[in-house]
Design a protein around this motif. Structure first.
Motif, short mmCIF file in Angstrom:
data_model
loop_
_atom_site.label_atom_id
_atom_site.label_comp_id
_atom_site.label_asym_id
_atom_site.label_seq_id
_atom_site.Cartn_x
_atom_site.Cartn_y
_atom_site.Cartn_z
N VAL A 51 -10.21 -12.03 -6.25
CA VAL A 51 -9.67 -10.75 -6.15
C VAL A 51 -9.84 -10.46 -4.64
O VAL A 51 -11.00 -10.66 -3.97
CB VAL A 51 -10.66 -9.54 -6.85
N SER A 52 -8.52 -10.02 -4.19
CA SER A 52 -8.65 -10.05 -2.63
C SER A 52 -9.17 -8.56 -2.11
O SER A 52 -9.41 -7.64 -2.93
CB SER A 52 -6.94 -9.94 -2.31
N ARG A 53 -9.21 -8.59 -0.95
CA ARG A 53 -9.81 -7.69 -0.13
C ARG A 53 -8.84 -6.23 -0.32
O ARG A 53 -9.24 -5.18 -0.68
CB ARG A 53 -10.16 -7.58 1.23
N GLU A 54 -7.69 -6.79 -0.23
CA GLU A 54 -6.33 -5.79 -0.24
C GLU A 54 -6.49 -5.29 -1.55
O GLU A 54 -6.06 -3.89 -1.93
CB GLU A 54 -5.22 -6.38 -0.09
N THR A 55 -6.88 -5.74 -2.77
CA THR A 55 -6.65 -5.24 -4.12
C THR A 55 -8.01 -4.41 -4.09
O THR A 55 -7.78 -2.95 -4.92
CB THR A 55 -6.89 -6.51 -5.04
N PHE A 56 -8.93 -4.66 -3.49
CA PHE A 56 -10.17 -3.48 -3.63
C PHE A 56 -9.60 -2.30 -2.93
O PHE A 56 -9.93 -1.35 -3.51
CB PHE A 56 -11.32 -4.28 -2.94
N ALA A 57 -9.11 -2.68 -1.71
CA ALA A 57 -8.55 -1.44 -0.89
C ALA A 57 -7.77 -0.31 -1.75
O ALA A 57 -8.09 0.67 -1.78
CB ALA A 57 -8.13 -1.84 0.49
N THR A 58 -6.78 -1.10 -2.19
CA THR A 58 -5.89 -0.10 -3.20
C THR A 58 -6.29 0.27 -4.74
O THR A 58 -6.23 1.38 -4.92
CB THR A 58 -4.43 -1.02 -3.45
N GLU A 59 -7.19 -0.45 -5.31
CA GLU A 59 -7.68 -0.20 -6.39
C GLU A 59 -8.80 0.65 -6.49
O GLU A 59 -8.98 1.49 -7.50
CB GLU A 59 -7.74 -1.45 -7.31
N VAL A 60 -9.56 0.64 -5.51
CA VAL A 60 -10.89 1.21 -5.41
C VAL A 60 -10.89 2.47 -4.57
O VAL A 60 -11.38 3.57 -4.91
CB VAL A 60 -12.21 0.31 -5.04
N TRP A 61 -10.22 2.26 -3.34
CA TRP A 61 -10.31 3.26 -2.49
C TRP A 61 -8.91 3.86 -2.32
O TRP A 61 -8.72 4.90 -1.44
CB TRP A 61 -10.54 2.61 -1.06
N PRO A 96 -14.03 -16.90 1.86
CA PRO A 96 -13.87 -16.38 3.13
C PRO A 96 -12.51 -16.02 3.61
O PRO A 96 -11.41 -16.55 3.08
CB PRO A 96 -14.41 -17.49 3.93
N GLN A 97 -12.11 -14.83 3.94
CA GLN A 97 -11.18 -14.26 4.49
C GLN A 97 -10.09 -14.04 3.26
O GLN A 97 -8.88 -13.84 3.67
CB GLN A 97 -10.55 -15.06 5.51
N VAL A 98 -10.46 -14.22 2.15
CA VAL A 98 -9.56 -14.13 0.90
C VAL A 98 -10.18 -12.96 0.11
O VAL A 98 -9.44 -12.07 -0.29
CB VAL A 98 -9.33 -15.30 0.23
N GLY A 99 -11.33 -13.05 -0.48
CA GLY A 99 -11.75 -12.21 -1.45
C GLY A 99 -13.09 -12.66 -2.14
O GLY A 99 -13.85 -13.40 -2.07
N TYR A 100 -13.18 -12.12 -3.45
CA TYR A 100 -14.21 -12.60 -4.39
C TYR A 100 -13.96 -12.85 -5.60
O TYR A 100 -12.96 -12.53 -6.19
CB TYR A 100 -15.42 -11.08 -4.05
#
Length: 158
Positions: A51-61, A96-100
């Protein structure tokens, strides 16, 4: 689906509690805040996928940018709740640099599981009904044809 089994822990989506079964009783290990719960739900819904950081940004925040430190802090809190080690993860792996990625086995509510089984059975029945109506053959006819082909192949190979 209120409770989700994640490894040896349970996550309650309503109370945001992470608990662990100890001596036949569920002991609450941690209470997650809303953002931590949303991150965990995204990881569960994308089990064994990054799960990318961008996905967290859009889906969570609900924004296109959230600082790495903010996401890192939320992931760190989740790891602490699961007693996980970032160097040798068994629950949450960093790419790293991708997500979790959620590594631990996930079991959702058994009611949801039985519902999925019923849906699958229904889809299989619809498939066979469509198959029969389109080809105008029965499954028995298909099996007879396959058997005949197998006999011919055996004869030709002798």
């Amino acid at each position: 689906m209120e409770e989700i089994q994640i490894g040896e822990y349970k996550f309650n989506k309503i109370t945001h509690h992470i608990s662990k079964n100890q001596s036949a009783n569920d002991v609450i290990i941690a209470r997650l805040d809303y953002k931590q719960s949303r991150i965990l739900e995204l990881l569960v819904n994308n089990h064994r996928q990054i799960v990318s950081r961008e996905t967290f940004a859009t889906e969570v925040w609900n924004t296109s940018f959230v600082s790495d430190a903010t996401i890192n802090n939320k992931i760190c809190a989740l790891r602490k709740a699961f007693a996980d080690n970032s160097k040798h993860p068994t629950y949450i792996k960093t790419h790293p640099q991708v997500g979790y990625e959620l590594l631990a086995p996930v079991i959702t509510d058994s009611k949801n599981h039985s519902s999925l089984v019923k849906q699958s059975e229904h889809l299989i029945q619809e498939f066979f009904a469509y198959f029969n109506s389109q080809l105008r053959v029965s499954i028995g006819q298909v099996l007879m044809l396959l058997g005949f082909i197998a006999i011919v192949m055996l004869i030709l190979h002798k």
